[in-house]
Design a protein around this motif. Structure first.
Motif, PDB file in Angstrom:
ATOM      1  N   VAL A  16      -4.109  25.569  -6.710  1.00 33.90           N
ATOM      2  CA  VAL A  16      -4.008  24.522  -7.733  1.00 33.90           C
ATOM      3  C   VAL A  16      -2.963  23.513  -7.269  1.00 33.90           C
ATOM      4  CG1 VAL A  16      -3.556  24.059 -10.172  1.00 33.90           C
ATOM      5  CG2 VAL A  16      -4.479  26.287  -9.495  1.00 33.90           C
ATOM      6  N   LEU A  17      -3.349  22.251  -7.216  1.00 36.16           N
ATOM      7  CA  LEU A  17      -2.443  21.223  -6.676  1.00 36.16           C
ATOM      8  C   LEU A  17      -1.668  20.526  -7.796  1.00 36.16           C
ATOM      9  CD1 LEU A  17      -4.797  19.552  -4.029  1.00 36.16           C
ATOM     10  CD2 LEU A  17      -3.379  21.611  -3.828  1.00 36.16           C
ATOM     11  N   ALA A  18      -0.345  20.641  -7.727  1.00 36.23           N
ATOM     12  CA  ALA A  18       0.472  19.995  -8.761  1.00 36.23           C
ATOM     13  C   ALA A  18       1.795  19.512  -8.185  1.00 36.23           C
ATOM     14  CB  ALA A  18       0.705  20.973  -9.907  1.00 36.23           C
ATOM     15  N   ALA A  19       1.784  19.104  -6.920  1.00 33.06           N
ATOM     16  CA  ALA A  19       3.039  18.718  -6.278  1.00 33.06           C
ATOM     17  C   ALA A  19       3.164  17.204  -6.116  1.00 33.06           C
ATOM     18  CB  ALA A  19       3.145  19.388  -4.910  1.00 33.06           C
ATOM     19  N   GLY A  20       2.210  16.469  -6.648  1.00 35.91           N
ATOM     20  CA  GLY A  20       2.262  15.011  -6.516  1.00 35.91           C
ATOM     21  C   GLY A  20       3.452  14.466  -7.295  1.00 35.91           C
ATOM     22  N   SER A  21       3.810  13.212  -7.034  1.00 40.71           N
ATOM     23  CA  SER A  21       5.000  12.683  -7.715  1.00 40.71           C
ATOM     24  C   SER A  21       4.678  12.166  -9.115  1.00 40.71           C
ATOM     25  CB  SER A  21       5.671  11.624  -6.849  1.00 40.71           C
ATOM     26  OG  SER A  21       4.700  10.922  -6.133  1.00 40.71           O
ATOM     27  N   GLY A  22       3.399  12.067  -9.455  1.00 39.84           N
ATOM     28  CA  GLY A  22       3.026  11.699 -10.824  1.00 39.84           C
ATOM     29  C   GLY A  22       3.533  10.328 -11.243  1.00 39.84           C
ATOM     30  N   THR A  23       3.715   9.450 -10.270  1.00 36.23           N
ATOM     31  CA  THR A  23       4.317   8.125 -10.533  1.00 36.23           C
ATOM     32  C   THR A  23       3.604   7.369 -11.650  1.00 36.23           C
ATOM     33  OG1 THR A  23       4.517   8.135  -8.147  1.00 36.23           O
ATOM     34  CG2 THR A  23       5.207   6.130  -9.261  1.00 36.23           C
ATOM     35  N   ARG A  24       2.278   7.481 -11.691  1.00 33.92           N
ATOM     36  CA  ARG A  24       1.517   6.674 -12.640  1.00 33.92           C
ATOM     37  C   ARG A  24       1.747   7.086 -14.096  1.00 33.92           C
ATOM     38  NH1 ARG A  24      -3.965   7.500  -9.219  1.00 33.92           N
ATOM     39  NH2 ARG A  24      -2.793   9.388  -8.677  1.00 33.92           N
ATOM     40  N   ILE A  54     -11.243  35.603 -10.031  1.00 33.68           N
ATOM     41  CA  ILE A  54     -10.493  35.071  -8.883  1.00 33.68           C
ATOM     42  C   ILE A  54      -9.327  36.024  -8.654  1.00 33.68           C
ATOM     43  CG2 ILE A  54      -8.970  33.189  -8.138  1.00 33.68           C
ATOM     44  CD1 ILE A  54     -10.880  31.304  -9.615  1.00 33.68           C
ATOM     45  N   ASN A  55      -9.129  36.417  -7.387  1.00 33.55           N
ATOM     46  CA  ASN A  55      -8.157  37.478  -7.119  1.00 33.55           C
ATOM     47  C   ASN A  55      -6.726  36.982  -7.063  1.00 33.55           C
ATOM     48  OD1 ASN A  55     -10.811  37.855  -5.347  1.00 33.55           O
ATOM     49  ND2 ASN A  55     -10.227  39.758  -6.361  1.00 33.55           N
ATOM     50  N   LYS A  56      -6.559  35.727  -6.678  1.00 37.99           N
ATOM     51  CA  LYS A  56      -5.186  35.227  -6.550  1.00 37.99           C
ATOM     52  C   LYS A  56      -5.162  33.729  -6.823  1.00 37.99           C
ATOM     53  CE  LYS A  56      -1.292  35.235  -3.414  1.00 37.99           C
ATOM     54  NZ  LYS A  56      -0.802  35.695  -2.117  1.00 37.99           N
ATOM     55  N   VAL A  57      -4.224  33.310  -7.666  1.00 39.80           N
ATOM     56  CA  VAL A  57      -4.078  31.880  -7.944  1.00 39.80           C
ATOM     57  C   VAL A  57      -2.741  31.422  -7.373  1.00 39.80           C
ATOM     58  CG1 VAL A  57      -3.953  30.110  -9.743  1.00 39.80           C
ATOM     59  CG2 VAL A  57      -5.480  32.078 -10.045  1.00 39.80           C
ATOM     60  N   ILE A  58      -2.783  30.343  -6.594  1.00 39.70           N
ATOM     61  CA  ILE A  58      -1.580  29.821  -5.940  1.00 39.70           C
ATOM     62  C   ILE A  58      -1.362  28.400  -6.454  1.00 39.70           C
ATOM     63  CG2 ILE A  58      -0.530  29.256  -3.702  1.00 39.70           C
ATOM     64  CD1 ILE A  58      -3.226  31.168  -2.856  1.00 39.70           C
ATOM     65  N   LEU A  59      -0.163  28.141  -6.910  1.00 32.01           N
ATOM     66  CA  LEU A  59       0.146  26.810  -7.435  1.00 32.01           C
ATOM     67  C   LEU A  59       1.041  26.080  -6.450  1.00 32.01           C
ATOM     68  CD1 LEU A  59       0.172  24.799  -9.880  1.00 32.01           C
ATOM     69  CD2 LEU A  59       2.264  25.957 -10.610  1.00 32.01           C
ATOM     70  N   VAL A  60       0.666  24.853  -6.099  1.00 33.71           N
ATOM     71  CA  VAL A  60       1.520  24.051  -5.216  1.00 33.71           C
ATOM     72  C   VAL A  60       2.367  23.125  -6.088  1.00 33.71           C
ATOM     73  CG1 VAL A  60       1.613  22.566  -3.178  1.00 33.71           C
ATOM     74  CG2 VAL A  60      -0.363  24.069  -3.526  1.00 33.71           C
ATOM     75  N   SER A  77       1.425  32.671  -8.179  1.00 32.03           N
ATOM     76  CA  SER A  77       2.389  32.472  -7.091  1.00 32.03           C
ATOM     77  C   SER A  77       2.580  30.980  -6.863  1.00 32.03           C
ATOM     78  CB  SER A  77       1.862  33.050  -5.778  1.00 32.03           C
ATOM     79  OG  SER A  77       0.946  34.059  -5.990  1.00 32.03           O
ATOM     80  N   CYS A  78       3.814  30.576  -6.637  1.00 38.70           N
ATOM     81  CA  CYS A  78       4.079  29.160  -6.386  1.00 38.70           C
ATOM     82  C   CYS A  78       4.481  28.942  -4.932  1.00 38.70           C
ATOM     83  CB  CYS A  78       5.239  28.681  -7.250  1.00 38.70           C
ATOM     84  SG  CYS A  78       4.800  28.551  -8.976  1.00 38.70           S
ATOM     85  N   VAL A  79       4.000  27.864  -4.357  1.00 40.04           N
ATOM     86  CA  VAL A  79       4.517  27.439  -3.060  1.00 40.04           C
ATOM     87  C   VAL A  79       4.966  25.980  -3.206  1.00 40.04           C
ATOM     88  CG1 VAL A  79       3.134  28.993  -1.626  1.00 40.04           C
ATOM     89  CG2 VAL A  79       2.240  26.757  -2.223  1.00 40.04           C
ATOM     90  N   ILE A  80       5.978  25.619  -2.428  1.00 34.64           N
ATOM     91  CA  ILE A  80       6.556  24.283  -2.596  1.00 34.64           C
ATOM     92  C   ILE A  80       6.126  23.359  -1.460  1.00 34.64           C
ATOM     93  CG2 ILE A  80       8.725  22.984  -2.727  1.00 34.64           C
ATOM     94  CD1 ILE A  80       9.998  25.419  -4.032  1.00 34.64           C
TER      95      ILE A  80
END
Ligand code: UD1
Ligand code: CA
Length: 455
Positions: A16-24, A54-60, A77-80
């Motif tokens: 799951v992609l959530a590492a953007g800067s969300g500027t808008r 789904i066996n594993k969810v990874i959040l960026v 699980s989170c990755v940065i």
């Protein structure tokens, strides 16, 4: 980091992609923590993923929002991603965590409307066709802002981002929703081949080009309801997403047997439950973990938050928070029930009544301009207009207890801590400073026992 063990093959990871800067969004709050129907955008995505196999969810996440985001769901699980170098780079950062699974779903974190069913259908289509890459697509009236899916002879060849669209491609209405199912091994190779664009970002969408170059057939799963594709890049889109979600929730509640007179002015959070034959009048807001029984009439204009309401309850123009209401109760107009109010069956609360951390016994009536705080009020009590429980002495809160069958005269002030015994009466304007025995009459300032047991 928890990996879910299921009986089925350990086949699927989700990134799951959530590492953007969300500027808008123009916000101090991370974009995916903005709320839709009372829950953060990202938790809607997790909910849908958690309901399929789904066996594993990874959040960026990024270094700034990692703390806040990692608390949403401890199972994930989170990755940065240290630098926001685009969606392609975000997937690369998470890849290691997904590498032991045969297939990976990549999903943008700003898609709160995607349902469990869509994820399930994507998995089924990808698996059954033994596909290397399956895209979720949608045909929308307004494709502005989305990557467009380019096809040649009906075969997907490329995703072109809004910024890079030629005039002729602007008209394409087939959009990239932002969800992909990919064979993990192939994904690994594809990620290594991504090239940065003019803005130095790596685009995950370029894996489509790569597949085309490698003559790998690209599958698509088209959304049955295209409004599921509503992303949230800015606050205008946040309002659009809320609107779509509200329509969905209201529809579900109406089909379950509740009348909503004016859906457009009725707002209901995702986890709210409403019983059969309850009628919601215009301007009703039901939020948090609220549960409403059957045969109630709520509104017009009521806000009920995190509360449980029994059956056949009537509530007009009032605010109720963190309270529990029994059956056949009538509330309002203009009541404010604050946290910890417990209202028993058959109670009637009238104009301008405020209650906090108090229990009100069965059949009791509190008709007008009253504050009841930190109190236990018995059954069949009548509380006169303007009664105040003075619960706060400037330092501490104290309790008031009013016995069954008591009659509290208008404008009485009960200085807590104080007990008024069962079947006692206070005269109009009495200031009760000491305990009143049962069956007594107390009058005056300060209140003196005039008759009954205390005489
Ligand atoms: C993306 C797609 C676009 C698609 C659209 C719809 C790309 C290049 N484009 O565009 O084709 O139509 O979504 O959903 O993928 N993120 C990171 N790290 C980054 C950048 C973004 O984790 O460096 C995250 C964001 O937090 C967001 C998600 O990835 O949750 C998508 O990024 P966003 O900037 O919203 O992409 P779009 O421009 O909407
Ligand atoms: Ca987006």
């Amino acid at each position: 980091m928890t990996e879910r063990n299921t009986d089925s093959a350990r086949n699927w990871a989700a990134i799951v992609l959530a590492a953007g800067s969300g500027t808008r969004m123009s916000s101090q709050l991370p974009k995916v923590l903005h709320q839709v129907s009372g829950a953060p955008i990202i938790s809607h995505v997790f909910d849908s993923l958690n309901q399929v196999d789904i066996n594993k969810v990874i959040l960026v996440t990024n270094p700034e929002n990692n703390n806040a985001l990692s608390q949403i769901d401890p199972e994930i699980s989170c990755v940065i991603q240290n630098t926001p170098l685009g969606t392609g780079n975000a997937v690369s950062v998470a890849y290691e965590n997904a590498s032991s699974f045969e297939n990976t779903i990549i999903i943008n974190g700003d898609l709160p409307l995607i349902t469990r069913k869509t994820i399930q259908n994507l998995i089924t289509k990808h698996s059954e066709s033994n596909s290397t890459l399956t895209l979720v697509s949608a045909v929308v009236d307004n494709p502005q802002g989305y990557g467009r899916i380019k096809k040649e002879n009906d075969i997907v060849t490329e995703i072109v981002e809004q910024k890079e669209l030629s005039e002729e491609n602007e008209k394409l209405t087939d959009i990239n929703v932002g969800i992909y199912a990919v064979k993990t091994q192939w994904l690994n190779k594809a990620l290594l081949l991504l090239e940065p664009h003019d803005n130095e970002e790596y685009f995950i969408t370029d894996i489509v080009n790569l597949a085309t170059q490698q003559k790998i057939p690209i599958n698509t799963y088209e959304l049955k309801k295209s409004n599921e594709a509503q992303q949230v890049n800015n606050r205008v889109e946040l309002a659009l997403a809320e609107n779509i979600m509200q329509n969905r929730i209201r529809e579900q509640i109406m089909l379950g047997g509740t009348t909503i007179i004016d859906p457009a002015s009725t707002f209901i959070d995702k986890n709210v439950l409403v019983g059969q034959d309850t009628i919601l009048e215009p301007g009703v807001h039901l939020t948090g973990m609220t549960k409403i029984g059957t045969g109630c009439r709520i509104g017009p204009n009521a806000h009920i938050a995190n509360s449980e309401i029994g059956n056949n309850v009537k509530i007009t123009t009032s605010t109720i928070e963190m309270s529990v209401i029994g059956n056949n109760v009538s509330i309002g107009p203009y009541c404010h029930l604050r946290e910890g109010s417990k209202i028993s069956d058959e109670v009637s609360l009238g104009n301008y009544v405020e209650i906090k951390q108090s229990t009100i016994g069965k059949n009791t009536k509190i008709g007008h301009f009253t504050y009841i705080g930190d109190s236990i009020v018995g059954e069949r009590v009548n509380i006169g207009a303007g009664t105040i429980t003075a619960n706060y002495d400037g330092d501490e809160k104290h309790q008031t207890v009013i016995g069954d069958g008591s009659f509290i005269g208008v404008n009485s002030v009960l200085i807590a801590p104080v007990n008024v015994g069962a079947k006692s009466r206070t005269g109009a304007g009495t200031v009760v400073t000491k305990d009143v025995p049962p069956d007594s009459l107390v009058v005056g300032i300060p209140g003196r026992i005039r008759s009954g047991k205390g005489e």
